[in-house]
Design a protein around this motif. Structure first.
Motif, PDB file in Angstrom:
ATOM      1  N   THR A 143       0.864  -1.183   0.000  1.00  0.00           N
ATOM      2  CA  THR A 143       0.000   0.000   0.000  1.00  0.00           C
ATOM      3  C   THR A 143       0.900   1.233   0.000  1.00  0.00           C
ATOM      4  OG1 THR A 143      -0.096  -0.181   2.415  1.00  0.00           O
ATOM      5  CG2 THR A 143      -1.957  -1.081   1.188  1.00  0.00           C
ATOM      6  N   ASN A 144       0.338   2.392  -0.369  1.00  0.00           N
ATOM      7  CA  ASN A 144       1.145   3.608  -0.473  1.00  0.00           C
ATOM      8  C   ASN A 144       1.777   3.971   0.867  1.00  0.00           C
ATOM      9  OD1 ASN A 144       0.750   4.068  -3.210  1.00  0.00           O
ATOM     10  ND2 ASN A 144      -1.168   5.166  -2.844  1.00  0.00           N
ATOM     11  N   LYS A 145       2.946   4.642   0.765  1.00  0.00           N
ATOM     12  CA  LYS A 145       3.655   5.073   1.980  1.00  0.00           C
ATOM     13  C   LYS A 145       3.107   6.418   2.441  1.00  0.00           C
ATOM     14  CE  LYS A 145       6.947   1.917   2.652  1.00  0.00           C
ATOM     15  NZ  LYS A 145       7.418   1.383   3.930  1.00  0.00           N
ATOM     16  N   ASN A 146       1.887   6.393   2.915  1.00  0.00           N
ATOM     17  CA  ASN A 146       1.308   7.600   3.504  1.00  0.00           C
ATOM     18  C   ASN A 146       0.429   7.163   4.683  1.00  0.00           C
ATOM     19  OD1 ASN A 146      -0.999   6.550   2.289  1.00  0.00           O
ATOM     20  ND2 ASN A 146      -0.904   7.959   0.562  1.00  0.00           N
ATOM     21  N   GLY A 149      -2.093   4.398   3.752  1.00  0.00           N
ATOM     22  CA  GLY A 149      -1.407   3.157   3.370  1.00  0.00           C
ATOM     23  C   GLY A 149      -0.798   2.471   4.571  1.00  0.00           C
ATOM     24  N   ASP A 150      -0.209   3.261   5.477  1.00  0.00           N
ATOM     25  CA  ASP A 150       0.407   2.694   6.683  1.00  0.00           C
ATOM     26  C   ASP A 150      -0.654   2.132   7.631  1.00  0.00           C
ATOM     27  OD1 ASP A 150       2.948   3.238   5.809  1.00  0.00           O
ATOM     28  OD2 ASP A 150       3.152   5.115   6.932  1.00  0.00           O
ATOM     29  N   ARG A 169       6.405  -5.695   4.363  1.00  0.00           N
ATOM     30  CA  ARG A 169       5.992  -4.380   3.866  1.00  0.00           C
ATOM     31  C   ARG A 169       7.078  -3.905   2.932  1.00  0.00           C
ATOM     32  NH1 ARG A 169       3.081  -0.337   2.517  1.00  0.00           N
ATOM     33  NH2 ARG A 169       2.781   1.536   3.781  1.00  0.00           N
ATOM     34  N   SER A 172      11.215   1.424   2.398  1.00  0.00           N
ATOM     35  CA  SER A 172      10.963   2.861   2.350  1.00  0.00           C
ATOM     36  C   SER A 172      11.681   3.537   1.197  1.00  0.00           C
ATOM     37  CB  SER A 172      11.343   3.504   3.673  1.00  0.00           C
ATOM     38  OG  SER A 172      12.641   3.092   4.022  1.00  0.00           O
ATOM     39  N   VAL A 176       7.999   9.065   0.883  1.00  0.00           N
ATOM     40  CA  VAL A 176       6.836   9.215   1.755  1.00  0.00           C
ATOM     41  C   VAL A 176       5.756  10.033   1.036  1.00  0.00           C
ATOM     42  CG1 VAL A 176       6.033  10.237   3.917  1.00  0.00           C
ATOM     43  CG2 VAL A 176       8.204   9.010   3.844  1.00  0.00           C
ATOM     44  N   ALA A 191      12.269  -1.337  -3.650  1.00  0.00           N
ATOM     45  CA  ALA A 191      11.315  -1.363  -2.536  1.00  0.00           C
ATOM     46  C   ALA A 191      10.827  -2.786  -2.287  1.00  0.00           C
ATOM     47  CB  ALA A 191      10.147  -0.441  -2.824  1.00  0.00           C
ATOM     48  N   ARG A 195      12.026  -5.396   1.096  1.00  0.00           N
ATOM     49  CA  ARG A 195      10.862  -5.435   1.994  1.00  0.00           C
ATOM     50  C   ARG A 195      11.246  -6.015   3.351  1.00  0.00           C
ATOM     51  NH1 ARG A 195      10.079  -9.549  -1.830  1.00  0.00           N
ATOM     52  NH2 ARG A 195       9.474 -11.607  -1.041  1.00  0.00           N
TER      53      ARG A 195
END
Ligand code: ZN
Length: 198
Positions: A143-146, A149-150, A169, A172, A176, A191, A195
């Protein structure tokens, strides 16, 4: 819109309901459509209706397909024991473009967002849990790194880990707040390879 009459006004207001289309763009598109050859306009509207009537969620991974299951789920050469969880079909397409991922996917069609009132029941989580009853080794949460998503990653991890399935996951390397679909393939691969366990 009275300037051009009701029919143009109607077309403009329909077009401006599309995402990212403001009043000015809608007007520009409307005039463009009116200037298009008749057969092209028919082809455009037919393709929209045809897609709408025949495209649905894959019964395995929930991505869009016009078949029963999508071509990825139907592919026996893919590793069906590794499931990458993405927010939408565009993210799936981004990872597919790297050509290096041989597992399968699960498309959530959104992310958990308490601020927007989107809860776990509003995304395709139940469908994911059903799949996990089968033979699954690893869930890769991409999921998105925001914030959303987190939150989604944390929620899925809490549900899945007690089942004895490895949960990872994506690293990074993804900036972000970055939207996965705009990130280049090298960054996506890094990425994925970097993971970490959740
Ligand atoms: Zn599928």
């Amino acid at each position: 819109m009275d300037l051009y009459g009701e029919k143009i006004g109607n077309l403009v207001s329909q077009l401006s309901r599309l995402p990212g289309i403001g009043a000015k763009s809608a007007q520009r598109l409307a005039f463009h459509i009116i200037n298009m050859p008749h057969d092209q306009v028919v082809a455009l509207t037919n393709s929209m209706i045809n897609a709408k009537e025949n495209v649905h969620y894959c019964k395995e991974c929930c991505t869009f397909t016009d078949g029963d299951v999508c071509s990825i789920c139907a592919n026996e050469k893919r590793n069906h024991k590794v499931i990458m969880v993405v927010e939408n079909t565009r993210d799936l397409a981004a990872y597919e473009k790297t050509g290096k991922y041989d597992g399968v996917y699960h498309v959530l069609h959104g992310a958990i967002s308490p601020m927007l009132g989107i809860g776990p029941q509003d995304i395709k989580l139940r469908e994911l849990m059903v799949r996990l009853a089968g033979d699954v080794d690893e869930i890769i949460i991409a999921t998105n790194k925001n914030l959303e998503g987190d939150a989604t990653a944390a929620y899925i991890s809490k549900l899945v880990k007690p089942m004895g399935i490895k949960v990872t996951r994506i690293a990074s390397g993804v900036p972000v707040g970055g939207n996965l679909e705009y990130i280049d393939e090298v960054t996506l691969l890094r990425a994925l390879e970097g993971r970490t366990n959740l």
